[in-house]
Design a protein around this motif. Sequence first.
Motif, PDB file in Angstrom:
ATOM      1  N   ALA A  64       1.003  -0.785   0.031  1.00 55.58           N
ATOM      2  CA  ALA A  64       0.341  -0.595   0.117  1.00 55.58           C
ATOM      3  C   ALA A  64       0.821   1.564   0.297  1.00 55.58           C
ATOM      4  O   ALA A  64       0.308   2.485  -0.563  1.00 55.58           O
ATOM      5  N   PHE A  65       2.350   0.716   0.799  1.00 58.81           N
ATOM      6  CA  PHE A  65       2.683   2.366   1.126  1.00 58.81           C
ATOM      7  C   PHE A  65       3.785   2.545  -0.245  1.00 58.81           C
ATOM      8  O   PHE A  65       4.606   3.551  -0.161  1.00 58.81           O
ATOM      9  N   GLU A  66       4.217   1.727  -1.580  1.00 55.80           N
ATOM     10  CA  GLU A  66       5.298   2.160  -2.131  1.00 55.80           C
ATOM     11  C   GLU A  66       4.617   2.671  -2.953  1.00 55.80           C
ATOM     12  O   GLU A  66       6.148   3.792  -3.629  1.00 55.80           O
ATOM     13  N   VAL A  67       3.668   3.106  -3.570  1.00 64.33           N
ATOM     14  CA  VAL A  67       3.702   4.392  -4.945  1.00 64.33           C
ATOM     15  C   VAL A  67       3.628   5.413  -3.802  1.00 64.33           C
ATOM     16  O   VAL A  67       4.602   6.537  -5.015  1.00 64.33           O
ATOM     17  N   PRO A  68       3.152   5.782  -2.687  1.00 62.84           N
ATOM     18  CA  PRO A  68       3.244   6.685  -2.121  1.00 62.84           C
ATOM     19  C   PRO A  68       4.758   7.196  -1.864  1.00 62.84           C
ATOM     20  O   PRO A  68       5.275   8.505  -1.583  1.00 62.84           O
ATOM     21  N   SER A  69       5.616   6.483  -1.298  1.00 66.20           N
ATOM     22  CA  SER A  69       6.337   6.637  -0.998  1.00 66.20           C
ATOM     23  C   SER A  69       7.689   7.196  -2.382  1.00 66.20           C
ATOM     24  O   SER A  69       8.458   7.722  -2.047  1.00 66.20           O
ATOM     25  N   ALA A 107       8.659  -0.205   3.414  1.00 67.14           N
ATOM     26  CA  ALA A 107       7.415  -0.066   2.284  1.00 67.14           C
ATOM     27  C   ALA A 107       8.283   0.551   1.051  1.00 67.14           C
ATOM     28  O   ALA A 107       8.749   0.195  -0.426  1.00 67.14           O
ATOM     29  N   GLY A 108       9.117   1.635   1.394  1.00 64.21           N
ATOM     30  CA  GLY A 108       9.627   3.052  -0.012  1.00 64.21           C
ATOM     31  C   GLY A 108      10.940   2.010  -0.027  1.00 64.21           C
ATOM     32  O   GLY A 108      11.191   3.214  -1.071  1.00 64.21           O
ATOM     33  N   LEU A 109      12.076   1.252   0.568  1.00 67.31           N
ATOM     34  CA  LEU A 109      13.389   1.216   0.582  1.00 67.31           C
ATOM     35  C   LEU A 109      13.997   0.813  -1.239  1.00 67.31           C
ATOM     36  O   LEU A 109      14.007   1.021  -2.183  1.00 67.31           O
ATOM     37  N   PHE A 110      12.560  -0.535  -1.492  1.00 68.48           N
ATOM     38  CA  PHE A 110      12.832  -0.908  -2.722  1.00 68.48           C
ATOM     39  C   PHE A 110      12.823  -0.203  -3.867  1.00 68.48           C
ATOM     40  O   PHE A 110      13.533  -0.045  -4.676  1.00 68.48           O
ATOM     41  N   PRO A 111      11.394  -0.199  -3.868  1.00 70.95           N
ATOM     42  CA  PRO A 111      11.052   0.896  -4.983  1.00 70.95           C
ATOM     43  C   PRO A 111      11.771   2.137  -5.525  1.00 70.95           C
ATOM     44  O   PRO A 111      11.948   2.439  -6.307  1.00 70.95           O
ATOM     45  N   GLY A 112      12.128   2.526  -4.186  1.00 72.04           N
ATOM     46  CA  GLY A 112      13.322   4.050  -3.934  1.00 72.04           C
ATOM     47  C   GLY A 112      14.603   3.731  -4.456  1.00 72.04           C
ATOM     48  O   GLY A 112      14.703   3.859  -5.266  1.00 72.04           O
ATOM     49  N   VAL A 113      15.284   2.523  -4.200  1.00 71.55           N
ATOM     50  CA  VAL A 113      16.412   2.226  -4.586  1.00 71.55           C
ATOM     51  C   VAL A 113      16.702   1.716  -5.995  1.00 71.55           C
ATOM     52  O   VAL A 113      17.560   2.491  -6.937  1.00 71.55           O
ATOM     53  N   ALA A 114      15.454   0.965  -5.695  1.00 70.13           N
ATOM     54  CA  ALA A 114      15.318   0.679  -7.559  1.00 70.13           C
ATOM     55  C   ALA A 114      15.460   1.794  -8.676  1.00 70.13           C
ATOM     56  O   ALA A 114      15.725   1.573  -9.535  1.00 70.13           O
TER      57      ALA A 114
END
Length: 510
Positions: free
Chosen positions: A104-109, A157-164
């Motif tokens: 739920a928090f990956e896109v907002p992050s 939530a934010g780490l993986f999509p953020g780093v990618a």
Amino acid sequence: MAADLERSSSNKADVCQAENVKDAANVSEKYGETMERFAHLDEKKILRKLDLRIIPMLTLLYLLSYLDRGNIGNAKIEGLDVDLGLTPDQYNWCLTVFFFSYSAFEVPSNMVLKKLRPSVWLPCIMVAWGTVMTLMGLVKDYHGLLVARIFLGVTEAGLFPGVAFYLTMWYCRHEMQLRQALFFAAASVAGAFSGLLAFGIAKMDGVGGLAGWRWIFILEGIATVICAVFAFWGLYDYPETASFLSDDEREFVIYRLRYQGGMVGASSEDVETRVPEDQEFKWVYARQAFGGFQVWIMIIAYWAVVCPIFGISLSLPTIIRDLGYQRQTAQLMTVPIYIVASIFGVVIAYFSDRVKLRSPFSIGCLTLTVVGLTMCLASTNRHVLYAALFLAAMGMYAASSGVITWLAVNLSGSCKRSIGMAIQISVGNLGGAMASNFYRAKDAPRYILGHSLSLGFVIAGILSMVSLLVTYNVINRKRERALREGKRAEYSEEQLSFLGDKAITWRYMY
């Protein structure tokens, strides 16, 4: 009359084609002149600088992230479920709820990441999840563990999509997978460390009046917080502000990203396709990302990776123990599986970047996972089953970086790519919620249901990638034909930049 019309039409086409050739020549000449300004720079040396300053810190962050989300499997065989009085269904719910909040928090992050500096946002969320992880060692019952897992999902939530996404702001399309693989190798290395750390930390059982499984959560959480503090100074934001690069090097890195289509063996049409890397966040780019056909197809491919990874990794110590090995032996036997998978993933990524192809390697790796899971279903010999886990892990971990990278290199515009990658990872990680219930205690020791469901998702992922490969090929051919017909002149540079990967000058990578 007909002959005159045909001759007139032919003349117009010739004029239009001549104008296109002239424009392409002008672009190529301008591109060549610009590149001469950087002739004194060593591109390989600059890449090594980037690798040494960026990859190690990102790898450490993801290693800790993966370690903290997966150590519940190690804690279980050290007595977590017994001490908290968990039923098998309650334990599975503790695994599952993590993925709901995580997704739920990956896109907002990633939206926040576009507005804040990575060197601030990523360490902040790291401190948050490290604190949650530490406090998880103090839970008293099922409800406490459930709530802790929910908040762990929110904070991680934010780490993986953020780093990618962050990596795409430093490296070109043809360099991406190796760096993604080095970063993602931390996941498989974390699996190895998890078994070793659990083996050692569990010997603290009784220290301070706490059970050994509690010390696993507490010590690994404290380690995460400490590393987060160093990450505030160890992370660099973007090439424009990289202090370890000279002025010329910074300008070169930015230029090669913006004109990356023309960097290596590109046609003149590719050279004139500028990648809008400096997009500010706008809702129109978010809508483009949500409407991208490749995003939704690649979600299925990502499920093919996520489902077996989380299904098996969360239960791997238990699966090996149920083959007839002692508890501590089972912890240690997870280590070589993850190490081999890590090395194999980096090797595959190296060759994928070298030949500039994504899909053949990803499809091949998933096929290897199919072989491993099929062996798990077909055999009852524990040595064969252990070998099959090697094959399955090698395939799924090696495919993971390819699946992420293949979408990233086919989304143009930094804002669209940021949100598109977050959508893929967010919705894709819901597969983890499903997979956490694949391997049920009552199915031991064969786990037929778990292996069968994982196998089904892998096959679906292979089919989705084949369909996307065909779609990309058809679109690329249409765009080549449109350029030959002179339709490039119908678009301004601003229009092409706005269209991103939908522009007729854009070519999808296979």
